[in-house]
Design a protein around this motif. Structure first.
Motif, mmCIF file in Angstrom:
data_model
loop_
_atom_site.group_PDB
_atom_site.id
_atom_site.type_symbol
_atom_site.label_atom_id
_atom_site.label_comp_id
_atom_site.label_asym_id
_atom_site.label_seq_id
_atom_site.Cartn_x
_atom_site.Cartn_y
_atom_site.Cartn_z
ATOM 1 N N MET A 239 0.959 -1.340 0.118
ATOM 2 C CA MET A 239 -0.086 0.108 -0.076
ATOM 3 C C MET A 239 0.931 1.380 0.059
ATOM 4 S SD MET A 239 -2.680 -1.666 -0.307
ATOM 5 C CE MET A 239 -4.046 -0.032 -0.386
ATOM 6 N N ILE A 240 2.073 1.313 0.669
ATOM 7 C CA ILE A 240 3.066 2.446 0.900
ATOM 8 C C ILE A 240 3.436 2.653 -0.552
ATOM 9 C CG2 ILE A 240 5.189 2.890 1.690
ATOM 10 C CD1 ILE A 240 3.383 3.113 4.059
ATOM 11 N N ASN A 241 3.864 1.571 -1.344
ATOM 12 C CA ASN A 241 4.210 1.801 -2.888
ATOM 13 C C ASN A 241 3.064 2.356 -3.561
ATOM 14 O OD1 ASN A 241 6.696 0.642 -2.087
ATOM 15 N ND2 ASN A 241 6.050 -1.589 -2.689
ATOM 16 N N ILE A 242 1.810 2.026 -3.455
ATOM 17 C CA ILE A 242 0.892 2.560 -4.255
ATOM 18 C C ILE A 242 0.803 3.963 -3.967
ATOM 19 C CG2 ILE A 242 -1.775 2.337 -4.499
ATOM 20 C CD1 ILE A 242 -1.547 -0.615 -4.207
ATOM 21 N N TYR A 243 0.874 4.424 -2.652
ATOM 22 C CA TYR A 243 0.452 5.665 -2.209
ATOM 23 C C TYR A 243 1.801 6.564 -2.553
ATOM 24 C CZ TYR A 243 -3.174 4.168 1.034
ATOM 25 O OH TYR A 243 -4.305 3.424 1.495
ATOM 26 N N LEU A 244 2.739 6.184 -2.526
ATOM 27 C CA LEU A 244 4.183 6.944 -3.065
ATOM 28 C C LEU A 244 3.994 7.148 -4.533
ATOM 29 C CD1 LEU A 244 6.995 5.000 -1.157
ATOM 30 C CD2 LEU A 244 6.199 7.265 -0.573
ATOM 31 N N ASN A 245 3.567 6.128 -5.249
ATOM 32 C CA ASN A 245 3.327 6.410 -6.575
ATOM 33 C C ASN A 245 2.341 7.337 -7.187
ATOM 34 O OD1 ASN A 245 3.818 5.479 -9.498
ATOM 35 N ND2 ASN A 245 1.638 4.650 -9.409
ATOM 36 N N TRP B 13 -2.090 13.803 3.067
ATOM 37 C CA TRP B 13 -2.874 13.367 4.144
ATOM 38 C C TRP B 13 -3.238 11.931 4.393
ATOM 39 C CZ3 TRP B 13 -4.003 14.973 8.784
ATOM 40 C CH2 TRP B 13 -5.331 14.803 9.262
ATOM 41 N N LYS B 14 -3.746 11.335 3.196
ATOM 42 C CA LYS B 14 -4.238 10.010 3.194
ATOM 43 C C LYS B 14 -2.881 9.148 3.268
ATOM 44 C CE LYS B 14 -5.035 7.732 -0.947
ATOM 45 N NZ LYS B 14 -5.650 7.395 -2.021
ATOM 46 N N THR B 15 -1.732 9.457 2.883
ATOM 47 C CA THR B 15 -0.681 8.801 2.978
ATOM 48 C C THR B 15 -0.090 8.768 4.259
ATOM 49 O OG1 THR B 15 -0.145 9.363 0.451
ATOM 50 C CG2 THR B 15 1.858 8.489 1.824
ATOM 51 N N CYS B 16 0.229 9.700 4.855
ATOM 52 C CA CYS B 16 0.484 10.025 6.242
ATOM 53 C C CYS B 16 -0.294 9.225 7.178
ATOM 54 C CB CYS B 16 0.746 11.530 6.480
ATOM 55 S SG CYS B 16 2.239 12.304 5.467
ATOM 56 N N LYS B 17 -1.838 9.278 7.139
ATOM 57 C CA LYS B 17 -2.501 8.958 7.935
ATOM 58 C C LYS B 17 -2.355 7.148 7.953
ATOM 59 C CE LYS B 17 -6.014 10.321 9.608
ATOM 60 N NZ LYS B 17 -6.652 10.818 10.964
ATOM 61 N N TYR B 18 -2.237 6.809 6.763
ATOM 62 C CA TYR B 18 -2.077 5.200 6.554
ATOM 63 C C TYR B 18 -1.052 4.819 7.272
ATOM 64 C CZ TYR B 18 -1.559 0.625 4.775
ATOM 65 O OH TYR B 18 -1.227 -0.602 4.724
ATOM 66 N N ALA B 19 0.190 5.421 6.905
ATOM 67 C CA ALA B 19 1.568 5.043 7.461
ATOM 68 C C ALA B 19 1.378 5.054 9.083
ATOM 69 C CB ALA B 19 2.735 5.903 6.979
ATOM 70 N N SER B 20 0.943 6.279 9.441
ATOM 71 C CA SER B 20 0.736 6.048 11.017
ATOM 72 C C SER B 20 0.090 4.900 11.409
ATOM 73 C CB SER B 20 0.025 7.519 11.284
ATOM 74 O OG SER B 20 -0.394 7.361 12.723
ATOM 75 N N TYR B 21 -0.954 4.468 10.856
ATOM 76 C CA TYR B 21 -2.068 3.442 11.272
ATOM 77 C C TYR B 21 -1.038 2.223 11.150
ATOM 78 C CZ TYR B 21 -5.781 0.078 11.407
ATOM 79 O OH TYR B 21 -6.504 -1.022 11.632
ATOM 80 N N GLU C 31 -1.056 31.449 8.194
ATOM 81 C CA GLU C 31 -0.869 30.123 7.401
ATOM 82 C C GLU C 31 0.067 30.139 6.517
ATOM 83 O OE1 GLU C 31 -4.659 28.220 6.820
ATOM 84 O OE2 GLU C 31 -4.992 28.104 8.915
ATOM 85 N N LEU C 32 1.075 29.232 6.231
ATOM 86 C CA LEU C 32 2.094 29.604 5.088
ATOM 87 C C LEU C 32 1.598 28.920 3.833
ATOM 88 C CD1 LEU C 32 4.660 30.866 4.521
ATOM 89 C CD2 LEU C 32 5.988 28.535 5.145
ATOM 90 N N TYR C 33 0.559 27.963 4.115
ATOM 91 C CA TYR C 33 -0.098 27.021 2.977
ATOM 92 C C TYR C 33 -1.462 26.458 3.415
ATOM 93 C CZ TYR C 33 2.324 23.846 6.041
ATOM 94 O OH TYR C 33 2.930 22.986 7.045
ATOM 95 N N ASP C 34 -2.161 26.076 2.330
ATOM 96 C CA ASP C 34 -3.605 25.902 2.927
ATOM 97 C C ASP C 34 -3.983 24.491 3.166
ATOM 98 O OD1 ASP C 34 -6.482 27.346 2.534
ATOM 99 O OD2 ASP C 34 -6.751 25.293 1.744
ATOM 100 N N PHE C 35 -4.661 23.955 4.028
ATOM 101 C CA PHE C 35 -5.021 22.664 4.480
ATOM 102 C C PHE C 35 -5.487 21.620 3.033
ATOM 103 C CE2 PHE C 35 -9.033 24.991 5.652
ATOM 104 C CZ PHE C 35 -9.704 24.029 4.795
ATOM 105 N N LYS C 36 -6.235 22.482 2.161
ATOM 106 C CA LYS C 36 -6.562 21.649 1.131
ATOM 107 C C LYS C 36 -5.416 21.418 0.228
ATOM 108 C CE LYS C 36 -11.070 23.746 0.489
ATOM 109 N NZ LYS C 36 -11.037 25.443 0.687
ATOM 110 N N GLU C 37 -4.322 22.110 0.043
ATOM 111 C CA GLU C 37 -3.199 21.432 -0.657
ATOM 112 C C GLU C 37 -2.595 20.073 -0.223
ATOM 113 O OE1 GLU C 37 -0.113 24.563 -1.579
ATOM 114 O OE2 GLU C 37 -1.032 25.771 0.049
ATOM 115 N N LEU C 38 -2.839 19.996 0.894
ATOM 116 C CA LEU C 38 -2.392 18.619 1.621
ATOM 117 C C LEU C 38 -3.463 17.501 1.407
ATOM 118 C CD1 LEU C 38 0.559 18.705 3.157
ATOM 119 C CD2 LEU C 38 -0.665 20.938 3.124
ATOM 120 N N GLY C 39 -4.606 17.675 1.078
ATOM 121 C CA GLY C 39 -5.535 16.642 0.923
ATOM 122 C C GLY C 39 -6.222 16.977 2.183
ATOM 123 N N ARG C 40 -6.153 17.949 3.026
ATOM 124 C CA ARG C 40 -7.123 17.768 4.175
ATOM 125 C C ARG C 40 -8.321 18.450 3.848
ATOM 126 N NH1 ARG C 40 -2.917 19.008 9.179
ATOM 127 N NH2 ARG C 40 -4.927 18.729 10.368
ATOM 128 N N GLY C 41 -9.231 18.527 4.966
ATOM 129 C CA GLY C 41 -10.409 19.197 4.886
ATOM 130 C C GLY C 41 -11.929 18.468 4.508
#
Ligand SMILES: [Zn+2]
Length: 429
Positions: free
Chosen positions: A46-52, A292-300, A337-347
């Motif tokens: 799954m990590i390989n898929i998210y990195l891709n 967001w999705k990638t980091c949350k998955y890796a954390s889990y 805020e230096l960047y927007d949360f939507k840029e990270l896939g959050r929200g």
């Protein structure tokens, strides 16, 4: 993709000819060899898929000389052939010996990319090898390993100098030159103990790019809290020295001891830090919105919570409480805020079950399984099909020892043959 030879330019002249930045994520190698941590083979996939999906150039996806990795590695190489893990490259990490190259190809015959690693510092040669290997031996072993990889048709070869930051510069240059002469595509400068600082690694990156004349990788650790800063500074030096720069990252900075350079923080720094993005550019598009999705998955998957102050994806990064900040951000988010949360896939709202829940497990039955899959609108043509996928899910749970997430269940349902292969572990045959 790989460029040979150097460029010359001054200031911003010939910007389009300047070297570019690529990401090599080592979560599935450095991350999983971290004390107390590990990932199931499905989680590594799954990590390989998210990195891709994020636009990472290469995943250091495992250890081809380790028997229990071979089914997973072969299965992921099949995903690459099927076009699912494309365009990411899947590279195996081995020691720089001809024996390791031979073993890698006997266990994982379709591997195409390798990184060959060996210690180069006086500390390691005397303190680790204890007189069993001289500097000349290191050069000879590395040359033999590259030759062996070439004889197997390896498409890209990276050569890693472990503890490069504590290695005598003359020897490091000799080592890198031998690697180049034997056909290495890249040289990895490993700041194995996090000893560098942004000033030293910038100069080192620039010098190596100029003197060695092949693309350079930087591999940094956070023992002094500078893994991200050092990675970015090193890449700047490499590009200023006229070569492509490859930054090694891990998701959430997970890695040995104090960790590696955090993937999202590296991307944010290169995109958002004062003046950097104008001069130092990625060689391929990076989709920050997948963070967001990638980091949350890796954390889990790692069972390691994301610190609330982690750049980009921490819980507090877009949270404001104090009067002046809250007032300011409500008037204009860019005030604080230096960047927007939507840029990270959050929200997006996330569904969290607070009542009854049916989870996947290694003892799951067909009724509960159909309920879980039905919620994701996955149905099966026959009961036999459902039973087959359920059996694979049970095995995946044996390895994960926690409920599978929706993406994992969907992966198994979509690619049952690949799932079957990557879940296979046969000890002591
Ligand atoms: Zn490392």
């Amino acid at each position: 993709m790989l460029k040979q030879g150097g460029y010359t330019y001054s200031n911003f002249e010939g910007l389009e000819k300047m070297g570019k930045i690529y990401l090599i994520d080592v979560t599935n190698r450095d991350g999983v060899q971290t004390a107390r941590l590990g990932l199931s083979k499905l989680a590594k996939t799954m990590i390989n898929i998210y990195l891709n999906e994020m636009g990472v150039y290469q995943s250091e996806f495992g250890f081809p000389t380790t028997r229990h990795e071979s089914h997973y590695l072969q299965a992921n190489l099949k995903l690459a052939e099927m076009g699912i893990l494309q365009p990411i490259r899947l590279e195996g990490w081995i020691r720089a010996t001809a024996e390791d190259v031979e073993r890698a190809y006997s266990l994982v015959p379709s591997i195409k990319d390798l990184n060959l690693s060996i210690s180069t510092s006086h500390q390691m040669i005397t303190g680790k090898f204890r007189g069993s290997r001289s500097e000349q031996d290191i050069l000879t072993m590395t040359a033999e390993a590259i030759d062996a990889a070439k004889s197997h048709g390896t498409e890209t070869i990276g050569v890693n100098a472990e503890d490069a930051s504590r290695t005598d510069t003359d020897f490091l240059l000799r080592f890198a030159s031998v690697a180049k002469e034997h056909g290495a595509d890249r040289f990895r400068y490993c700041d194995t103990l996090g000893y560098d600082n942004p000033f030293t690694i910038y100069e080192m990156g620039k010098m190596l790019a100029k003197e060695v004349g092949i693309p350079i990788e930087v591999h940094c650790h956070g023992d002094l809290g500078m893994a991200v800063a050092n990675s970015v500074a090193g890449a700047m030096g490499i590009i200023d020295g006229g070569q492509d720069a490859y930054i090694n990252t891990t998701i959430n900075g997970i890695g040995e001891r104090a960790g590696n350079a955090d993937l999202v923080a590296v991307v944010l720094t290169l995109k958002k830090s004062k003046g950097l993005a104008e001069k130092y550019k990625f060689g391929m598009p990076i989709r920050l919105s997948k963070s967001w999705k990638t980091c949350k998955y890796a954390s889990y998957a790692f069972n390691v919570p994301i610190p609330i102050n982690q750049p980009g994806v921490g819980a507090n990064v877009f949270a404001h409480a104090s009067g002046i900040h809250a007032d300011g951000v409500l008037k204009d988010p860019q005030n604080y805020e230096l960047y927007d949360f939507k840029e990270l896939g959050r929200g997006e709202p996330e569904m969290v079950e607070t009542g009854r829940e049916i989870c996947s497990g290694e003892y799951s039955g067909i009724s509960g399984f159909r309920h879980i899959m039905g919620k994701m609108e996955i149905s099966f043509e026959s009961r036999d099909d459902a039973e087959r996928v359920l059996e694979l899910v049970r095995y995946a749970n044996v390895l994960a020892q926690k409920p599978l997430v929706a993406d994992e269940l969907q992966f198994i349902a979509k690619y049952p043959d690949i799932a079957k292969e990557l879940l296979a572990i046969t000890p002591l045959t």
